[in-house]
Design an enzyme around this catalytic site. Structure first.
Site, PDB file in Angstrom:
ATOM      1  N   CYS A 120       0.870  -1.179   0.000  1.00 24.13           N
ATOM      2  CA  CYS A 120       0.000   0.000   0.000  1.00 24.13           C
ATOM      3  C   CYS A 120       0.906   1.228   0.000  1.00 24.13           C
ATOM      4  O   CYS A 120       2.020   1.174  -0.522  1.00 24.13           O
ATOM      5  CB  CYS A 120      -0.959  -0.013   1.186  1.00 24.13           C
ATOM      6  SG  CYS A 120      -0.166  -0.055   2.814  1.00 24.13           S
ATOM      7  N   TRP A 121       0.452   2.334   0.559  1.00 28.46           N
ATOM      8  CA  TRP A 121       1.250   3.569   0.520  1.00 28.46           C
ATOM      9  C   TRP A 121       2.391   3.551   1.544  1.00 28.46           C
ATOM     10  O   TRP A 121       3.549   3.779   1.210  1.00 28.46           O
ATOM     11  CB  TRP A 121       0.339   4.770   0.746  1.00 28.46           C
ATOM     12  CG  TRP A 121       1.054   6.075   0.982  1.00 28.46           C
ATOM     13  CD1 TRP A 121       0.961   6.872   2.082  1.00 28.46           C
ATOM     14  CD2 TRP A 121       1.968   6.745   0.106  1.00 28.46           C
ATOM     15  NE1 TRP A 121       1.763   7.984   1.954  1.00 28.46           N
ATOM     16  CE2 TRP A 121       2.394   7.925   0.731  1.00 28.46           C
ATOM     17  CE3 TRP A 121       2.488   6.443  -1.161  1.00 28.46           C
ATOM     18  CZ2 TRP A 121       3.300   8.816   0.158  1.00 28.46           C
ATOM     19  CZ3 TRP A 121       3.395   7.332  -1.741  1.00 28.46           C
ATOM     20  CH2 TRP A 121       3.777   8.504  -1.078  1.00 28.46           C
TER      21      TRP A 121
END
Length: 335
Positions: free
Chosen positions: A93-94
């Protein structure tokens, strides 16, 4: 699940699929080349949870997230099964936090072997940008517009040398006519990601051939750290007669409509001069593409010569060729 570094993650991606669980909007802005987007939340859901986190706190936001995501568990797994033929998935993810952690748990529960990216996509971006700072052995293929540099560059690659086609990565031919026949340009972030991954896959000791470009390729910008290295590198200048360059341009761009060609001329009307632009447009309307090419080349030649004049003359190896024969030109330049 095991969290690995960005470098390890990229190496594993050569064998196993990468699943980016960020929102479609985040993915579209930029992602690891080759990654597949299986978003934990869509754009709207992500906004709802973010607002709830700020207004009500972490736990209510987490519960809302579970409420939104749990009906999609089987869909996530089915999607993962369609892209995995090794039984192993790479998930990120981020920040390398709850989104990738939750999706990795689900995939591992189902039976996949899962690796996550330590510190998430942010870590990959740091690595990508740092890649441009690494000293490289660049060789620049130069020449005025219409010299067939892209054709020669491809031949250099066929003859065993390492090349990077910046125009191909940018989906742009590097002039006012550069969008003709091309897909929409990637985002700046995605252009950088693609370029960084190409560099990371090339041993540092290899010399790399690049086409001479301005820093802007359409709306995409060559990163400063890489651009400065390109400007300091040796230039192999293909010096081709004007008439041969016109022949090449007519073959390359003559297939496009008058409307498309005129729109391209309009982009450089101020720089080429209003009268010259008017004359080129009239020539296109009359079907005299040769004249339009000749008018345009006056501008492009001045522009290219101006850029060459800013380089160290000792780094410019000018080689005249009577004909545009990419294979022969490539062979002579390499030797």
């Amino acid at each position: 699940m095991k969290a690995v570094t960005a470098q390890e993650f990229l190496e594993l991606s050569k064998q196993h699929p990468v699943i980016d669980v960020r929102t479609p909007a985040e993915f579209e802005q930029g992602h690891i080349p080759g990654a597949v987007n299986i978003p934990l939340f869509n754009n709207e859901e992500r906004a709802i949870i973010g607002t709830m986190y700020k207004q009500e706190g972490k736990k209510p936001a987490m519960l809302k997230g579970m409420e939104l995501v749990s009906p999609k568990f089987s869909e996530f797994i089915r999607n993962a099964e369609t892209i995995s033929n090794t039984g192993t998935l790479l998930v990120h993810c981020w920040r390398g936090g709850m989104r990738s952690g939750g999706m990795a748990w689900l995939f591992e529960w189902y039976g996949f072997k899962v690796f996550t990216l330590k510190d998430g996509y942010k870590a990959f971006r740091r690595m990508a940008l740092d890649t441009f700072k690494q000293p490289r052995k660049f060789e620049i293929l130069g020449g005025r517009t219409g010299s067939g540099k892209t054709l020669v560059l491809k031949e250099i690659g066929k003859q065993g040398e390492t090349i990077i086609d910046l125009e191909e990565l940018a989906h742009h031919k590097g002039s006012a006519f550069g969008t003709l026949g091309e897909e929409p340009q990637p985002t700046q972030e995605m252009f950088e990601n693609e370029l960084a991954v190409e560099l990371l896959n090339i041993p540092v000791e290899n010399r790399i051939w690049l086409e001479d470009e301005s820093q802007n390729i359409g709306k995409r910008i060559i990163p400063n750290d890489l651009w400065f290295q390109m400007r300091a590198a040796k230039v192999h200048y293909v010096d081709l007669p004007t008439e041969k360059r016109v022949e090449y341009l007519l073959e390359a761009y003559g297939k496009f409509s008058a409307e498309e060609l005129i729109a391209s001329i309009e982009k450089i009307r101020k720089r080429v001069g209003f009268q010259n632009a008017k004359a080129a447009i009239e020539a296109i309307k009359l079907g005299d593409l040769k004249k339009a090419c000749e008018i345009s080349l006056v501008y492009y030649d001045k522009s290219y010569d101006h850029g060459v004049a800013k380089r160290d003359t000792k780094n410019i190896l000018k080689k005249p060729f009577a004909e545009l024969k990419p294979e022969e030109i490539a062979k002579e330049i390499i030797e």
